[in-house]
Design a protein around this motif. Structure first.
Motif, PDB file in Angstrom:
ATOM      1  N   THR A   1      -7.366  25.081  29.449  1.00  0.00           N
ATOM      2  CA  THR A   1      -6.319  25.070  30.468  1.00  0.00           C
ATOM      3  C   THR A   1      -6.598  23.953  31.473  1.00  0.00           C
TER       4      THR A   1
ATOM      5  N   GLY B   1      -6.909  24.256  34.607  1.00  0.00           N
ATOM      6  CA  GLY B   1      -7.955  24.715  35.521  1.00  0.00           C
ATOM      7  C   GLY B   1      -9.344  24.500  34.962  1.00  0.00           C
ATOM      8  N   ASP B   2      -9.513  24.750  33.647  1.00  0.00           N
ATOM      9  CA  ASP B   2     -10.827  24.550  33.019  1.00  0.00           C
ATOM     10  C   ASP B   2     -11.165  23.064  32.910  1.00  0.00           C
TER      11      ASP B   2
ATOM     12  N   GLY C   1     -11.923  21.801  36.429  1.00  0.00           N
ATOM     13  CA  GLY C   1     -13.096  22.492  36.950  1.00  0.00           C
ATOM     14  C   GLY C   1     -14.365  22.267  36.154  1.00  0.00           C
TER      15      GLY C   1
ATOM     16  N   ARG D   1     -14.221  27.745  43.110  1.00  0.00           N
ATOM     17  CA  ARG D   1     -13.745  26.693  42.201  1.00  0.00           C
ATOM     18  C   ARG D   1     -12.237  26.732  41.987  1.00  0.00           C
ATOM     19  N   ARG D   2     -11.684  27.908  41.846  1.00  0.00           N
ATOM     20  CA  ARG D   2     -10.238  27.990  41.610  1.00  0.00           C
ATOM     21  C   ARG D   2      -9.469  27.356  42.757  1.00  0.00           C
TER      22      ARG D   2
ATOM     23  N   VAL E   1      -9.770  23.557  42.557  1.00  0.00           N
ATOM     24  CA  VAL E   1      -8.939  22.999  41.488  1.00  0.00           C
ATOM     25  C   VAL E   1      -7.476  22.954  41.925  1.00  0.00           C
ATOM     26  N   GLN E   2      -7.009  23.992  42.572  1.00  0.00           N
ATOM     27  CA  GLN E   2      -5.623  24.007  43.051  1.00  0.00           C
ATOM     28  C   GLN E   2      -5.395  22.941  44.126  1.00  0.00           C
TER      29      GLN E   2
ATOM     30  N   PRO F   1       0.140  23.572  42.256  1.00  0.00           N
ATOM     31  CA  PRO F   1      -1.118  24.302  42.075  1.00  0.00           C
ATOM     32  C   PRO F   1      -0.991  25.506  41.148  1.00  0.00           C
TER      33      PRO F   1
ATOM     34  N   ILE G   1      -2.187  25.836  37.161  1.00  0.00           N
ATOM     35  CA  ILE G   1      -3.609  25.879  36.841  1.00  0.00           C
ATOM     36  C   ILE G   1      -3.899  26.544  35.491  1.00  0.00           C
ATOM     37  N   ASN G   2      -3.036  27.456  35.047  1.00  0.00           N
ATOM     38  CA  ASN G   2      -3.281  28.175  33.798  1.00  0.00           C
ATOM     39  C   ASN G   2      -2.509  27.592  32.614  1.00  0.00           C
TER      40      ASN G   2
END
Length: 379
Positions: free
Chosen positions: A144, A146-147, A150, A165-166, A169-170, A180, A183-184
């Motif tokens: 994803t 986000g991954d 991150g 971290r989340r 990332v956003q 944002p 992210i997924n």
């Protein structure tokens, strides 16, 4: 007595720490004033050519980079241009330590990073990040967004604790102009321009000082190119970044670069400010490149001279002696065969003032301006 000894030891340690902090602060102030944050000297990368299956032996080498030197200052954008195969991307990989140089030095804040390994190299890599050319293959389709963004935090956990971290990332998605809430999502759910923004966000994650952008807009549509270039210029001001910007498009390079280096067959043949290169080029190869730039004004285009280079680019496995460009150059003489030109201010311009536009390094024995091939200056 024991307490007195402990007190002296603690005082010495505090003194050492204070001196280190002062030295670091002085160094940071010096770089903030515009000193070279990255110094590349005589950089060489030769890829061996081998024969045999079981008993391999080297029969030659591809001289991808053959003696490149330049400086990158804090907050500056250095553009690198040249034909395909001239060694631009190899220089980018060497600077980011994705390739080990055959010879030469790369100094980051005075430290030669070509000799680093382990934790020391990891620490430097945090400050020198890369944005890749292809936004489609540089992102893992099974991860994803986000991954992907991150992932640097997994390698450098000191930058962002797991619980934070989340949010970081956003924040990065918002900084590069993406929602944002994406992210997924996965890379296939984004357009090419959006994917490149994700790649830029990943490069920014560790708050680096230098970003090496290897043709970051060449795979994008023209309108999207402008958006990404403007975004990179905005981020440079916001985060105090230094860019090494590699591209084929001369107009894109001029738009974002403070200085420009022109590469041919593994060497930089001319380097200077954008005005010096685009309006007062002295190397024949640079002039040939500029003459090929289309101009939207028919009257201006009619008065320009078009230089058409004859022959093909020589093989980097067997480059010409002397000047590498001599086999395609209309100025070539016997001196070009036996003597390699140095990247210095040409002899016929050494008497001019240092602020003259032609007073910049050019690797040509017969360097001279040729105004009839230059595109008109931007208004």
């Amino acid at each position: 007595m024991h307490a007195d000894h402990s007190g002296k030891k603690q005082a010495r340690e505090e003194g050492v720490i204070a001196r280190k902090l002062m030295a670091r602060a002085q160094a940071e102030n010096a770089y903030a004033e515009g000193e070279a944050i990255l110094e590349v000297r005589d950089l060489v990368k030769h890829f061996p050519l081998t024969q045999g299956i079981v008993l391999k032996r080297q029969v030659g080498a591809v001289k991808a980079v053959d003696g490149v030197s330049f400086d990158l200052h804090k907050g500056e954008t250095l553009g690198i241009v040249g034909e395909s195969g001239c060694g631009k991307s190899t220089v980018a990989k060497l600077v980011t330590h994705l390739e080990q140089p055959t010879a030469g030095t790369i100094r980051y804040k005075g430290e030669d990073i070509t000799r680093l390994s382990g934790r020391a190299l990891k620490a430097v890599r945090r400050n020198i990040q890369m944005v890749f050319q292809d936004p489609y293959t540089s992102l893992n389709p099974r991860m994803t967004v986000g991954d992907i963004i991150g992932e640097p935090f997994d390698i450098h956990p000191e930058v962002a604790p797991k619980g934070d971290r989340r949010r970081k990332v956003q924040e990065l998605l918002d900084v590069v102009g993406l929602n944002p809430e994406y992210i997924n999502r996965y890379p296939h759910q984004f357009s090419g321009g959006q994917r490149q923004r994700i790649g830029i966000a990943r490069g920014l994650a560790l708050r680096p000082e230098i970003i090496v952008a290897d043709e970051p807009v060449s795979a994008l549509d023209v309108s999207v190119q402008a958006q990404v270039v403007n975004l990179m210029a905005k981020l440079q001001d916001e985060f105090g970044l230094s860019y090494m910007f590699i591209a084929h498009d001369l107009s894109v390079v001029r738009h974002i670069s403070d200085r420009v280096g022109v590469m041919y067959l593994g060497k930089i043949v001319e380097i200077g400010t954008d005005t010096e290169i685009y309006e007062h080029a002295t190397h024949p190869y640079t002039q040939a490149l500029l003459s090929a730039v289309p101009v939207p004004d028919p009257e201006a285009e009619e008065g320009r001279e078009r230089i058409v280079l004859e022959g093909d680019v020589p093989s980097p496995a067997n480059p010409p002696s002397g000047c590498h460009f001599r086999t395609r150059c209309w100025k070539a003489q016997h001196r070009c065969v036996v003597e390699e030109p140095l990247l210095i201010v040409p002899e016929n311009f050494t008497d001019t003032a240092g602020d003259e536009p032609v007073h910049h390094p050019s690797a040509c024995h017969f360097a001279a301006e040729r105004a009839s091939v230059m595109p008109p200056a931007e208004g």
